[in-house]
Enzyme design. Structure first.
Site, PDB file in Angstrom:
ATOM      1  CB  THR A  15      18.565  10.929  -9.064  1.00 43.29           C
ATOM      2  OG1 THR A  15      17.689  11.958  -8.644  1.00 43.29           O
ATOM      3  CG2 THR A  15      19.657  11.519  -9.908  1.00 43.29           C
ATOM      4  CG  ASP A  60      10.880  12.410  -7.475  1.00 41.21           C
ATOM      5  OD1 ASP A  60      11.507  13.176  -8.204  1.00 41.21           O
ATOM      6  OD2 ASP A  60      10.930  12.465  -6.216  1.00 41.21           O
ATOM      7  CB  SER A  61      12.120   8.732  -3.361  1.00 41.39           C
ATOM      8  OG  SER A  61      12.749   9.890  -2.892  1.00 41.39           O
ATOM      9  CB  THR A  92      18.721  11.071  -2.215  1.00 40.46           C
ATOM     10  OG1 THR A  92      18.348  12.197  -3.010  1.00 40.46           O
ATOM     11  CG2 THR A  92      19.816  10.300  -2.894  1.00 40.46           C
ATOM     12  CG  ASP A  93      14.131  14.178  -2.761  1.00 42.93           C
ATOM     13  OD1 ASP A  93      15.315  14.559  -2.600  1.00 42.93           O
ATOM     14  OD2 ASP A  93      13.414  14.588  -3.688  1.00 42.93           O
ATOM     15  CD  GLN A 273      12.628  23.783  16.472  1.00 42.96           C
ATOM     16  OE1 GLN A 273      13.362  24.692  16.116  1.00 42.96           O
ATOM     17  NE2 GLN A 273      11.419  23.997  16.958  1.00 42.96           N
ATOM     18  CB  CYS A 274      19.468  19.915  17.974  1.00 43.52           C
ATOM     19  SG  CYS A 274      19.399  21.470  18.855  1.00 43.52           S
TER      20      CYS A 274
HETATM   21  N1  ASP Z   1      13.790  13.597  -6.351  1.00 44.62           N
HETATM   22  C1  ASP Z   1      14.672  12.448  -6.433  1.00 44.62           C
HETATM   23  C2  ASP Z   1      14.058  11.324  -5.632  1.00 44.62           C
HETATM   24  O1  ASP Z   1      14.126  11.332  -4.440  1.00 44.62           O
HETATM   25  C3  ASP Z   1      16.020  12.801  -5.910  1.00 44.62           C
HETATM   26  C4  ASP Z   1      16.984  11.645  -5.900  1.00 44.62           C
HETATM   27  O2  ASP Z   1      16.761  10.583  -6.391  1.00 44.62           O
HETATM   28  O3  ASP Z   1      18.082  11.844  -5.376  1.00 44.62           O
HETATM   29  O4  ASP Z   1      13.503  10.420  -6.232  1.00 44.62           O
END
Ligand code: ASP
Length: 336
Positions: A15, A60-61, A92-93, A273-274
């Site tokens: 992103t 996209d990650s 971030t993913d 799972q915690c």
């Molecule tokens: N789908 C995006 C990614 O992980 C989300 C992000 O960048 O925050 O590439």
């Protein structure tokens, strides 16, 4: 005047550098570099010098893979002596998977490697990218912590302790079982930043490849035949997501399935799972029977860390008993 620090920025996609389009945000080559070039704060006298390299294709990650982790590691290794620090811009993913994977691939880091990204692209009005990237650059230059870390929303986390917890919020990452390394407030405050200065050590880059590993959460009413089928496939490791401190149903069928798999050399790792806390199979009879079936404790490692550590260890062609032993050994600060 002291020489300015030089930081290398590897932009992999995500992103942070995306551009609005009719289909939503998309990564576009050159767009991030141009956006930064138009923001004078990145060229403030107190900022380090930096060089941006955009990967091709920008991804996209969700599409990240061990192959990309290996490429990133070799890229940083090739430029290791030319820069004082390294920043990886990433979606971030899967950011915590990449941070964990690289923490194992790199050994003897004597320079900072910081992964960051954002929830809103840098070019947008309410972006969090500006603050994340400015701070990551500043920290890499003036508060270096010589390990793979993740900067987000004013906190620097140990990469292999981090996990994405919020799909929408700016406070997207947590480090459930380890304090932040640094906090960026009025001052940059050292919380649990590494004390060791690894100078004059030779950077070692290991191999990492995908392996046949799977994650299965337990839930009430789960059909053990499905688990049995899974374990009969050519699997190297199963990460079982159990309840609480590492408890599973006390069921003979489950225990027999697990025992026969571990006897065949399949690694079965018990993770909770915690999000927070540590697996302790000695706590309850329901956990103890897993121990007797040959299940290994995931201790307080994140799922991202267990998966990438398995990839890393299984890529070193070690005997399975050594992999099992190293899995519960602290290699890069990933477990307490
Ligand atoms: N789908 C995006 C990614 O992980 C989300 C992000 O960048 O925050 O590439």
């Amino acid at each position: 005047m002291t020489k300015k620090k030089r930081i290398y920025i590897a932009y992999t996609g995500g992103t942070i550098g995306m551009k609005p389009s009719k289909e939503g945000f998309v990564p576009v080559a050159g767009y991030l570099s141009q956006t930064i070039a138009d923001m004078p704060e990145f060229f403030h006298d107190d900022m380090p010098d930096f060089e941006i390299f955009e990967y091709d294709p920008l991804i996209d990650s969700a599409n990240v893979s061990p192959k990309i982790w290996q490429t990133l590691a070799l890229d940083i290794q090739a430029r290791y002596h030319d820069f004082d620090g390294f920043i990886i811009l990433h979606g971030t993913d899967t950011m915590s998977y990449t941070a964990s994977a690289l923490s194992f691939v790199f050994e003897n880091l004597s320079k900072p490697v910081i992964i960051t990204g954002s929830q809103i692209p840098l070019s947008q009005l309410r972006t969090d990218a500006r603050i994340n990237l400015l701070n990551a650059l500043y920290i890499a230059a003036y508060h270096p912590i010589n390990e793979v870390s993740l900067f987000f929303n004013n906190q620097l986390f140990r990469g292999n302790r981090s996990s994405k917890q919020d799909a929408d919020g700016f406070d997207a990452f947590v480090s459930p079982n380890y304090p932040a390394l640094l906090e960026a407030g009025i001052q940059i405050k050292n919380i649990a930043g590494s004390k060791q200065a690894l100078l004059n050590t030779r950077l070692n880059v290991s191999e990492i490849r995908e392996q046949s590993v799977v994650i299965l959460p337990l839930f009430p009413g789960i059909d053990w035949n499905i688990l049995e089928m899974l374990l009969e496939s050519p699997l190297q490791a199963l990460v079982l997501l159990t309840y609480g401190v590492g408890n599973a149903q006390q069921d003979d069928k489950l225990l027999n399935i697990l025992k026969s798999a571990t006897e065949r050399g399949v690694l079965i790792v018990n993770c909770s799972q915690c999000l927070k806390g540590k697996v302790n199979m000695g706590g309850y009879a329901t956990g103890n029977s897993l121990l007797e079936a040959g299940v290994i404790s995931g201790l307080d490692m994140t799922i991202e860390t267990v998966i990438t550590k398995l990839y890393y260890l299984l890529s070193q062609d070690l005997p399975i008993s050594v992999v099992a032993e190293l899995l519960t050994t602290n290699l890069r600060g990933e477990l307490s």
